[in-house]
Write a protein that holds these residues in place. Structure first.
Motif, PDB file in Angstrom:
ATOM      1  N   MET A   1      39.919  17.425 -40.151  1.00 59.38           N
ATOM      2  CA  MET A   1      40.695  16.780 -41.176  1.00 59.38           C
ATOM      3  C   MET A   1      41.459  15.553 -40.554  1.00 59.38           C
ATOM      4  O   MET A   1      41.959  15.926 -39.372  1.00 59.38           O
ATOM      5  N   ILE A   2      41.641  14.555 -41.286  1.00 60.02           N
ATOM      6  CA  ILE A   2      42.456  13.546 -40.705  1.00 60.02           C
ATOM      7  C   ILE A   2      43.822  13.657 -40.652  1.00 60.02           C
ATOM      8  O   ILE A   2      44.350  14.727 -41.354  1.00 60.02           O
ATOM      9  N   GLU A   3      44.576  13.372 -39.544  1.00 59.99           N
ATOM     10  CA  GLU A   3      45.978  13.458 -39.103  1.00 59.99           C
ATOM     11  C   GLU A   3      46.720  12.505 -39.751  1.00 59.99           C
ATOM     12  O   GLU A   3      46.401  11.176 -39.426  1.00 59.99           O
ATOM     13  N   VAL A   4      47.855  12.537 -40.719  1.00 59.11           N
ATOM     14  CA  VAL A   4      48.327  11.519 -41.268  1.00 59.11           C
ATOM     15  C   VAL A   4      49.781  11.336 -40.497  1.00 59.11           C
ATOM     16  O   VAL A   4      50.339  12.363 -40.265  1.00 59.11           O
ATOM     17  N   ILE A   5      49.880  10.106 -40.140  1.00 59.29           N
ATOM     18  CA  ILE A   5      51.077   9.784 -39.116  1.00 59.29           C
ATOM     19  C   ILE A   5      52.071   8.890 -39.946  1.00 59.29           C
ATOM     20  O   ILE A   5      51.566   7.662 -40.067  1.00 59.29           O
ATOM     21  N   PRO A   6      53.391   9.167 -40.334  1.00 54.28           N
ATOM     22  CA  PRO A   6      54.226   8.201 -41.008  1.00 54.28           C
ATOM     23  C   PRO A   6      54.841   7.261 -39.903  1.00 54.28           C
ATOM     24  O   PRO A   6      55.032   7.700 -38.898  1.00 54.28           O
ATOM     25  N   ALA A   7      55.003   6.366 -40.479  1.00 56.11           N
ATOM     26  CA  ALA A   7      55.481   5.077 -39.759  1.00 56.11           C
ATOM     27  C   ALA A   7      56.993   4.751 -39.964  1.00 56.11           C
ATOM     28  O   ALA A   7      57.561   5.034 -41.178  1.00 56.11           O
ATOM     29  N   ILE A   8      57.782   4.718 -38.941  1.00 59.68           N
ATOM     30  CA  ILE A   8      59.218   4.239 -39.023  1.00 59.68           C
ATOM     31  C   ILE A   8      59.219   3.095 -38.233  1.00 59.68           C
ATOM     32  O   ILE A   8      59.085   3.026 -37.186  1.00 59.68           O
ATOM     33  N   ASP A   9      59.374   1.798 -38.784  1.00 58.09           N
ATOM     34  CA  ASP A   9      59.812   0.569 -37.958  1.00 58.09           C
ATOM     35  C   ASP A   9      60.834   0.176 -38.043  1.00 58.09           C
ATOM     36  O   ASP A   9      61.864   0.110 -39.093  1.00 58.09           O
ATOM     37  N   LEU A  10      61.680  -0.223 -36.932  1.00 61.65           N
ATOM     38  CA  LEU A  10      63.007  -0.514 -36.827  1.00 61.65           C
ATOM     39  C   LEU A  10      63.665  -1.754 -36.320  1.00 61.65           C
ATOM     40  O   LEU A  10      62.873  -2.611 -35.527  1.00 61.65           O
ATOM     41  N   ILE A  11      64.441  -2.305 -37.044  1.00 61.18           N
ATOM     42  CA  ILE A  11      65.321  -3.570 -36.651  1.00 61.18           C
ATOM     43  C   ILE A  11      66.582  -3.189 -37.197  1.00 61.18           C
ATOM     44  O   ILE A  11      66.855  -2.662 -37.934  1.00 61.18           O
ATOM     45  N   ASP A  12      67.389  -3.362 -35.826  1.00 64.83           N
ATOM     46  CA  ASP A  12      68.910  -3.075 -35.758  1.00 64.83           C
ATOM     47  C   ASP A  12      69.006  -1.508 -36.240  1.00 64.83           C
ATOM     48  O   ASP A  12      69.849  -1.227 -36.958  1.00 64.83           O
ATOM     49  N   GLY A  13      67.914  -0.677 -35.895  1.00 65.54           N
ATOM     50  CA  GLY A  13      68.401   0.639 -36.449  1.00 65.54           C
ATOM     51  C   GLY A  13      67.965   1.089 -37.603  1.00 65.54           C
ATOM     52  O   GLY A  13      68.400   2.168 -38.182  1.00 65.54           O
ATOM     53  N   LYS A  14      67.358   0.376 -38.567  1.00 59.92           N
ATOM     54  CA  LYS A  14      67.297   0.497 -39.827  1.00 59.92           C
ATOM     55  C   LYS A  14      65.489   0.649 -40.060  1.00 59.92           C
ATOM     56  O   LYS A  14      64.977  -0.072 -39.396  1.00 59.92           O
ATOM     57  N   CYS A  15      65.586   1.315 -41.154  1.00 60.74           N
ATOM     58  CA  CYS A  15      63.974   1.294 -41.548  1.00 60.74           C
ATOM     59  C   CYS A  15      63.471   0.112 -42.316  1.00 60.74           C
ATOM     60  O   CYS A  15      64.059  -0.383 -43.415  1.00 60.74           O
ATOM     61  N   VAL A  16      62.583  -0.462 -41.754  1.00 60.71           N
ATOM     62  CA  VAL A  16      61.950  -1.795 -42.209  1.00 60.71           C
ATOM     63  C   VAL A  16      60.470  -1.958 -42.337  1.00 60.71           C
ATOM     64  O   VAL A  16      59.914  -1.009 -41.846  1.00 60.71           O
ATOM     65  N   LEU A  53      60.664  -3.028 -33.379  1.00 57.00           N
ATOM     66  CA  LEU A  53      60.445  -4.516 -33.531  1.00 57.00           C
ATOM     67  C   LEU A  53      61.341  -5.349 -33.006  1.00 57.00           C
ATOM     68  O   LEU A  53      60.808  -6.341 -32.458  1.00 57.00           O
ATOM     69  N   ASP A  54      62.552  -4.885 -32.611  1.00 56.18           N
ATOM     70  CA  ASP A  54      63.485  -5.761 -32.007  1.00 56.18           C
ATOM     71  C   ASP A  54      62.979  -5.694 -30.472  1.00 56.18           C
ATOM     72  O   ASP A  54      63.046  -6.915 -29.700  1.00 56.18           O
ATOM     73  N   GLY A  55      62.385  -4.571 -30.015  1.00 57.01           N
ATOM     74  CA  GLY A  55      62.026  -4.598 -28.740  1.00 57.01           C
ATOM     75  C   GLY A  55      60.917  -5.236 -28.524  1.00 57.01           C
ATOM     76  O   GLY A  55      60.246  -5.897 -27.428  1.00 57.01           O
ATOM     77  N   ALA A  56      59.865  -5.196 -29.411  1.00 57.00           N
ATOM     78  CA  ALA A  56      58.487  -6.035 -29.303  1.00 57.00           C
ATOM     79  C   ALA A  56      58.919  -7.570 -29.416  1.00 57.00           C
ATOM     80  O   ALA A  56      58.196  -8.489 -28.492  1.00 57.00           O
ATOM     81  N   LYS A  57      60.140  -7.815 -29.998  1.00 55.19           N
ATOM     82  CA  LYS A  57      60.307  -9.371 -29.751  1.00 55.19           C
ATOM     83  C   LYS A  57      61.169  -9.722 -28.377  1.00 55.19           C
ATOM     84  O   LYS A  57      60.867 -10.794 -27.879  1.00 55.19           O
ATOM     85  N   ALA A  58      61.935  -8.757 -27.721  1.00 53.98           N
ATOM     86  CA  ALA A  58      62.876  -8.967 -26.796  1.00 53.98           C
ATOM     87  C   ALA A  58      62.043  -8.537 -25.601  1.00 53.98           C
ATOM     88  O   ALA A  58      62.628  -8.753 -24.259  1.00 53.98           O
ATOM     89  N   SER A  59      61.054  -7.973 -25.732  1.00 52.01           N
ATOM     90  CA  SER A  59      59.973  -7.343 -24.562  1.00 52.01           C
ATOM     91  C   SER A  59      60.722  -6.316 -23.748  1.00 52.01           C
ATOM     92  O   SER A  59      60.625  -6.264 -22.551  1.00 52.01           O
ATOM     93  N   ALA A  60      61.590  -5.599 -24.348  1.00 50.02           N
ATOM     94  CA  ALA A  60      62.194  -4.537 -23.793  1.00 50.02           C
ATOM     95  C   ALA A  60      62.787  -3.404 -24.974  1.00 50.02           C
ATOM     96  O   ALA A  60      63.144  -4.114 -26.027  1.00 50.02           O
ATOM     97  N   PRO A  61      62.704  -2.135 -24.828  1.00 51.79           N
ATOM     98  CA  PRO A  61      63.188  -1.355 -25.842  1.00 51.79           C
ATOM     99  C   PRO A  61      64.538  -1.899 -26.295  1.00 51.79           C
ATOM    100  O   PRO A  61      65.408  -2.207 -25.421  1.00 51.79           O
ATOM    101  N   ARG A  62      65.037  -1.797 -27.578  1.00 48.64           N
ATOM    102  CA  ARG A  62      65.965  -2.162 -27.905  1.00 48.64           C
ATOM    103  C   ARG A  62      66.580  -1.014 -29.063  1.00 48.64           C
ATOM    104  O   ARG A  62      67.862  -1.055 -29.420  1.00 48.64           O
TER     105      ARG A  62
END
Length: 240
Positions: A1-16, A53-62
């Protein structure tokens, strides 16, 4: 059975959510990431895809503070992506409670470093993140395209213990038009020793049912959940 993984994408600590990786096409859902994680856990979805997503742009976790808060929740497993470019940033993600680290840009730009990390931490903790546009892997928050294909990366890192890969078709991501079924079928067939996570384009429960029937092991869903095209009740059939 497939495993479903919900996503939370972050910008400035918010879900986007972004559309096709475009930071200028960003929807803020006004939800607390921690509250969303609790909701997912309450419905049996224990592995959460958390993208800085902030970290992806900044090249370091944010957004490590958010990771720390979610990682404290009972029973959660967090796969973290975004900004992991150095030994220090990888250590910071694990120290903040990340269960798995998704490595994208480093895998494409610094393959020797990725190989060393796999040798040190193992394929059970490191996940290849391959975001694909027109057949080529894109890096740095999808803003730069490389000459590598996902097949190139998998072949490069399998000898170092790679067992997990998340493949996102950027053209499908956030568009709610259905996944790139053929891409995932081919990858699953050609690399049976690697567990692939389908990412991008999931628009309805029918998409997940079809992926399950095709034998896919994991799928990420984000925008369809936030926009109520898929309900948590729909996903209960995929919870053990």
């Amino acid at each position: 059975m497939i495993e479903v993984i919900p996503a939370i994408d972050l910008i400035d600590g918010k879900c986007v959510r972004l559309s096709q990786g475009d930071y200028d096409r960003c929807t803020d859902y006004g939800a607390s990431p921690v509250d969303m994680a609790k909701l997912f856990l309450d419905n049996g979805l224990t592995r959460i895809h958390l993208v800085d997503l902030d970290g992806a742009k900044a090249s370091a976790p944010r957004n490590l503070r958010t990771l720390e808060q979610i990682a404290r929740l009972d029973g959660v497993e967090v796969e973290w992506g975004g900004g992991i470019k150095t030994d220090r940033s990888l250590k910071d993600v694990f120290n903040a409670g990340g269960t798995y680290a998704i490595i994208g840009s480093v895998a494409a730009r610094q393959p020797e470093l990725m190989a060393r990390w796999l040798d040190e931490h193992g394929g059970e903790r490191l996940v290849l993140g391959a975001d694909v546009r027109d057949g080529r892997v894109a890096v740095s928050g999808w803003m730069e395209e490389t000459s590598d294909t996902i097949d190139d990366l998998i072949r490069r890192f399998r000898p170092h213990g790679l067992t997990q890969a998340i493949c996102t078709d950027i053209s499908k991501d956030g568009m709610l038009e259905g996944p790139a079924y053929g891409l995932y079928e081919r990858l699953d067939r050609e690399f049976p020793d690697v567990i692939f996570t389908v990412s991008g384009g999931v628009s309805s429960i029918d998409d997940i049912i079809r992926l399950d029937a095709l034998g896919m092991k994991r799928v990420i869903t984000g925008k369809a959940l936030y926009e109520n095209r898929i309900s948590l009740a729909d996903l209960r059939r995929f919870v053990d």
